[in-house]
Design a protein around this motif. Structure first.
Motif, short mmCIF file in Angstrom:
data_model
loop_
_atom_site.label_atom_id
_atom_site.label_comp_id
_atom_site.label_asym_id
_atom_site.label_seq_id
_atom_site.Cartn_x
_atom_site.Cartn_y
_atom_site.Cartn_z
N GLU A 18 68.69 46.49 32.40
CA GLU A 18 68.73 46.07 33.81
C GLU A 18 68.14 44.68 33.98
O GLU A 18 68.73 43.82 34.67
CB GLU A 18 67.96 47.08 34.65
N LEU A 19 67.00 44.44 33.36
CA LEU A 19 66.34 43.15 33.52
C LEU A 19 67.18 42.01 32.93
O LEU A 19 67.32 40.95 33.54
CB LEU A 19 64.96 43.19 32.88
N LEU A 20 67.75 42.24 31.76
CA LEU A 20 68.60 41.20 31.16
C LEU A 20 69.81 40.90 32.05
O LEU A 20 70.17 39.72 32.24
CB LEU A 20 69.06 41.64 29.78
N ALA A 21 70.41 41.93 32.60
CA ALA A 21 71.58 41.71 33.46
C ALA A 21 71.21 40.91 34.70
O ALA A 21 71.91 39.95 35.08
CB ALA A 21 72.18 43.06 33.85
N LEU A 22 70.10 41.26 35.34
CA LEU A 22 69.67 40.54 36.53
C LEU A 22 69.30 39.09 36.19
O LEU A 22 69.66 38.16 36.94
CB LEU A 22 68.48 41.25 37.16
N LEU A 23 68.64 38.89 35.07
CA LEU A 23 68.21 37.54 34.72
C LEU A 23 69.38 36.65 34.33
O LEU A 23 69.31 35.42 34.51
CB LEU A 23 67.17 37.59 33.60
N ARG A 24 70.45 37.22 33.84
CA ARG A 24 71.64 36.40 33.56
C ARG A 24 72.24 35.88 34.86
O ARG A 24 72.78 34.76 34.91
CB ARG A 24 72.65 37.21 32.76
N VAL A 25 72.13 36.66 35.91
CA VAL A 25 72.58 36.18 37.23
C VAL A 25 71.67 35.04 37.70
O VAL A 25 72.14 34.02 38.21
CB VAL A 25 72.58 37.33 38.26
N VAL A 26 70.38 35.21 37.52
CA VAL A 26 69.42 34.17 37.90
C VAL A 26 69.70 32.88 37.13
O VAL A 26 69.71 31.78 37.68
CB VAL A 26 67.97 34.64 37.66
N ARG A 27 69.95 33.02 35.84
CA ARG A 27 70.23 31.85 35.00
C ARG A 27 71.51 31.15 35.43
O ARG A 27 71.58 29.92 35.43
CB ARG A 27 70.33 32.28 33.52
N LYS A 28 72.50 31.91 35.82
CA LYS A 28 73.76 31.32 36.28
C LYS A 28 73.53 30.39 37.46
O LYS A 28 74.19 29.34 37.59
CB LYS A 28 74.75 32.43 36.68
N HIS A 29 72.58 30.75 38.30
CA HIS A 29 72.27 29.94 39.48
C HIS A 29 71.16 28.92 39.20
O HIS A 29 70.79 28.16 40.11
CB HIS A 29 71.83 30.84 40.64
N ASP A 30 70.60 28.90 37.98
CA ASP A 30 69.48 28.04 37.61
C ASP A 30 68.32 28.23 38.58
O ASP A 30 67.75 27.26 39.10
CB ASP A 30 69.90 26.57 37.57
N LYS A 31 67.96 29.49 38.81
CA LYS A 31 66.85 29.80 39.70
C LYS A 31 65.68 30.37 38.88
O LYS A 31 65.75 30.47 37.66
CB LYS A 31 67.29 30.79 40.78
N LEU A 32 64.62 30.77 39.56
CA LEU A 32 63.38 31.23 38.92
C LEU A 32 63.32 32.75 38.77
O LEU A 32 63.88 33.48 39.60
CB LEU A 32 62.17 30.81 39.75
N PHE A 33 62.62 33.20 37.75
CA PHE A 33 62.22 34.60 37.64
C PHE A 33 60.71 34.64 37.78
O PHE A 33 59.97 34.19 36.91
CB PHE A 33 62.65 35.17 36.29
N CYS A 34 60.23 35.16 38.91
CA CYS A 34 58.81 35.30 39.18
C CYS A 34 58.43 36.76 39.00
O CYS A 34 59.02 37.63 39.64
CB CYS A 34 58.48 34.86 40.61
N VAL A 35 57.44 37.03 38.16
CA VAL A 35 57.22 38.43 37.79
C VAL A 35 55.74 38.80 37.73
O VAL A 35 54.93 38.09 37.13
CB VAL A 35 57.89 38.76 36.44
N HIS A 36 55.41 39.88 38.42
CA HIS A 36 54.16 40.59 38.22
C HIS A 36 54.44 41.55 37.05
O HIS A 36 55.08 42.58 37.22
CB HIS A 36 53.79 41.35 39.50
N HIS A 37 54.02 41.16 35.87
CA HIS A 37 54.41 41.90 34.66
C HIS A 37 53.72 43.26 34.62
O HIS A 37 52.90 43.59 35.47
CB HIS A 37 54.14 41.07 33.41
#
Length: 521
Positions: free
Chosen positions: A199-218
Motif C-alpha cells: 500500500e505504501l509503495l503504491a501511494l508513494l509512486r503517486v506522490v513521486r509522479k507529482h513530485d510532492k512530499l511524503f511527510c510521515v509520523h513513522h
C-alpha cells in the motif's frame, strides 16, 4: 501613496545571512522596495529602529485546520508570528470524505478538535469553504487516514487488497492534482498502522509522479526507532519520493544514545540519493491522544466498542498484557512510564487535569495502567495527554542538526493545549537560541521561514526581499518571552510587536486587527 512603510528595520531576511538595516516599503500585499531612507508617502508608518524584522514564520507541522474553521483570524497562530501553516500532518486530516466519514470523526475530534459541519468532499470543495476567511496562509497535505477510511469504512484496521489500494491511489492522485503538497501518514496511529508495504509503495509512486512530499509520523519512536526510520528511508529510496520525517524525537529518556545511529542513517541514505529532512518542535515533552496508548486493534474499534472492551474484565486483561509485553507494535506506556504520562484534558472530567497516571492511581487506589484504562473506558469524547518524550540534551542535538526545519505540532482539540500551540516560536527563539545559543539567530530564522518555503516550493514567502509577499514579523528582542504554560491556555507572547500578513497589520502591540488576508497555497 503606499500602504505601509517600516522604518529603520534591523532585518534578518530568512536566508541565514547576517542582519542588515533597511526601510521596507509595502503596497498591494508585496514588498516593493528595500532601501535606506525611503521617502514615500504611506498610509501607515512603523518605526522599528529598536526592533528586529523577520519573515513571517512557516510552521511545517501543525494540526490547526479545525482551529482555523472555528477562529478564522487564527489568533493563536498570529500571536506567535506564524503566518503560514502546513496542515494535514500525521495522516490525520479532513478530506477526502464520503459516506464513511463517521468513522473518521473520533480520530479527528481527539487531535484536531470537534467540528459539526463537514460539508465538503475533497480538497477542491474544501477550498471553497475556507477561501476568503483565512487569517494566515495555509497549505495542505492529503492525509492517509481519510484515504483508508473513505475506501475501507469501518473495516479500516486491516491490510487493504489491490483493488482497495488502487482506489486510495486514485483519491490521492485527485487531491495532489487539486493542489495538495504531498501525502502524510501516521504509521503509529490506526488506521494508518495497518498499511503494509504494498500500500505504501503504491501511494508513494503517486506522490513521486507529482513530485510532492511524503511527510510521515513513522511507526516506532522508542527503542526500535532505528529500524522504524529505516523503513521509511527504504520506501523513499525505492520510490524516489522526497521524505519529511515528522517531529523527530526518541521517546524514552534512556534511549537518547540512539541518536547517533539515526544521524548516521540520514548520512547513509543521503549518499544514496534520498532527499530526507525532518521537522521538530522545541519541547522535550509532547502531546497527543491518550487513546493512542492502546493497541492498534483496539484503536481501530468504534468508540462505543472501545468502551465496552475496556470495561470487560477478560478483554482488559488481554489488553494490559499486550501493552506491557508488546509484540510487533510500540507500546509507549512502558517506554515512557506512568510517572511521565499526565492528563492534559479529558472531556468527561477535569478532576485529573495536570496529574500523572501514577498520581491519579494513588488517588483512586488503583494500578496506573488500570487507572488509564478506567479513564478511557469512561471517555466518549477527546482525551489528550502530555508525555515526557526525551531528555533536553537529545532535543537540543536534534534542533541543531542541519536537516531540521521548524514545526510546532500544535493541537487545539482541548481547552488547555500543549504550550507549543501558543508559544513554540518564541520559546525556540528566546530560550534555546538567544539564551542557550544552540544555533545562531539568523540560522533559526532561516529554518523557520525560507527553509520550509523552499521545501514546499512556495516561491513568494519566506524571505524579505522585493516582490515577495509581505508576511513579516517585528520583534523586540529585549522583551521577547514565551508565556504559555501547561495550565494557562491561550496567551499572548511578550515581544511580538507587529505581525503583518499579506501586507496588512494583523497584530499590533497585543491587539488583533481581525484581518482575513491569508492565502491558500
Amino acid at each position: 501613496m503606499i500602504d505601509l512603510l517600516i522604518k529603520g528595520a534591523t532585518i534578518y531576511d530568512g536566508t541565514g545571512n547576517d542582519c542588515f538595516t533597511s526601510d521596507i516599503a509595502i503596497d498591494n500585499g508585496k514588498i516593493i522596495k528595500l532601501s535606506n531612507n525611503i521617502d514615500l508617502e504611506s498610509r501607515k508608518v512603523i518605526d522599528s529602529s529598536s526592533l528586529v524584522v523577520t519573515p513571517g514564520f512557516i510552521d511545517f507541522h501543525t494540526h490547526s485546520e479545525i482551529y482555523g474553521l472555528k477562529d478564522s483570524y487564527m489568533k493563536a497562530r498570529i500571536a506567535q508570528g506564524i503566518t503560514t501553516d502546513l496542515c494535514g500532518n500525521c495522516g490525520i486530516g479532513i478530506f477526502p470524505l464520503n459516506e464513511n466519514k463517521e468513522y473518521l470523526l473520533p480520530l479527528n475530534d481527539d487531535v484536531l478538535g470537534h467540528y459539526d459541519n463537514y460539508s465538503w468532499s475533497d480538497f477542491s470543495s474544501y477550498k471553497k469553504v475556507i477561501e476568503g476567511r483565512m487569517g494566515i496562509n495555509q497549505a495542505y497535505l492529503c492525509s492517509h487516514a481519510p484515504l483508508r477510511i473513505a475506501v475501507l469504512g469501518s473495516d479500516s484496521g486491516r491490510i487493504a487488497n489491490k483493488e482497495e489500494i488502487d482506489r486510495m491511489c486514485a483519491l490521492l492522485d485527485q487531491a495532489l492534482t487539486q493542489g495538495c503538497y504531498g501525502l502524510s501518514s501516521g504509521l503509529y496511529y490506526a488506521p494508518c498502522s495497518s498499511a503494509d508495504r504494498n500500500e505504501l509503495l503504491a501511494l508513494l509512486r503517486v506522490v513521486r509522479k507529482h513530485d510532492k512530499l511524503f511527510c510521515v509520523h513513522h511507526r516506532i519512536e522508542g527503542p526500535e526507532i532505528v529500524s522504524s526510520i529505516k523503513e521509511v528511508l527504504d520506501l523513499a529510496l525505492e520510490t524516489g519520493v522526497r521524505l519529511e520525517i515528522s517531529h523527530l524525537k526518541i521517546i524514552g529518556r534512556k534511549f537518547g544514545y540512539l541518536l547517533d545511529d539515526i544521524f548516521n542513517l540520514f548520512d547513509e541514505y543521503t549518499a544514496k540519493g534520498v532527499d530526507v529532512k525532518f521537522d521538530q518542535y522545541p519541547y522535550h515533552y509532547g502531546s497527543t491522544s491518550l487513546f493512542s496508548l492502546l493497541p492498534a486493534h483496539v484503536l481501530a474499534l468504534p468508540r462505543i466498542e472501545q468502551m465496552r472492551v475496556l470495561k470487560d474484565e477478560r478483554e482488559r486483561a488481554i489488553i494490559k498484557d499486550e501493552m506491557l509485553h508488546p509484540n510487533g507494535w510500540e507500546s509507549l506506556y512502558p517506554v515512557v512510564g506512568p510517572d511521565d504520562i499526565s492528563i492534559l484534558s479529558l472531556d468527561h472530567t477535569h478532576e485529573y487535569d495536570g496529574l500523572s497516571l501514577s498520581q491519579i492511581g494513588k488517588i483512586i487506589d488503583k494500578d496506573p495502567l488500570d487507572t488509564l484504562l478506567d479513564l478511557l473506558a469512561d471517555e466518549k469524547g477527546a482525551a489528550v495527554m502530555i508525555d515526557v518524550t526525551e531528555s533536553e540534551e537529545t532535543l537540543e542535538r536534534i534542533l541543531k542538526h542541519p536537516l531540521m526545519c521548524f514545526g510546532t505540532d500544535s493541537l487545539y482539540s482541548t481547552p488547555i493545549p500543549h504550550p507549543r500551540s501558543f508559544s513554540a516560536t518564541i520559546h525556540l527563539l528566546k530560550d534555546l537560541v538567544l539564551d542557550k545559543r544552540i544555533i545562531t539567530f539568523s540560522e533559526a530564522i532561516r529554518r523557520m521561514s525560507s527553509e520550509s518555503a523552499s521545501r514546499l516550493g512556495l516561491k513568494d514567502v519566506g524571505i524579505i526581499k522585493e516582490d515577495m509577499r509581505a508576511d513579516i514579523n517585528i520583534l523586540n528582542l529585549n522583551t521577547l518571552a514565551p508565556t504559555a504554560t501547561l495550565s494557562g491556555g491561550f496567551t499572548k507572547n511578550e515581544g511580538v510587536e507587529f505581525v503583518i500578513v499579506g501586507g496588512v497589520v494583523a497584530y499590533e502591540k497585543g491587539v488583533y486587527n481581525n484581518t482575513l488576508t491569508g492565502k491558500l497555497f
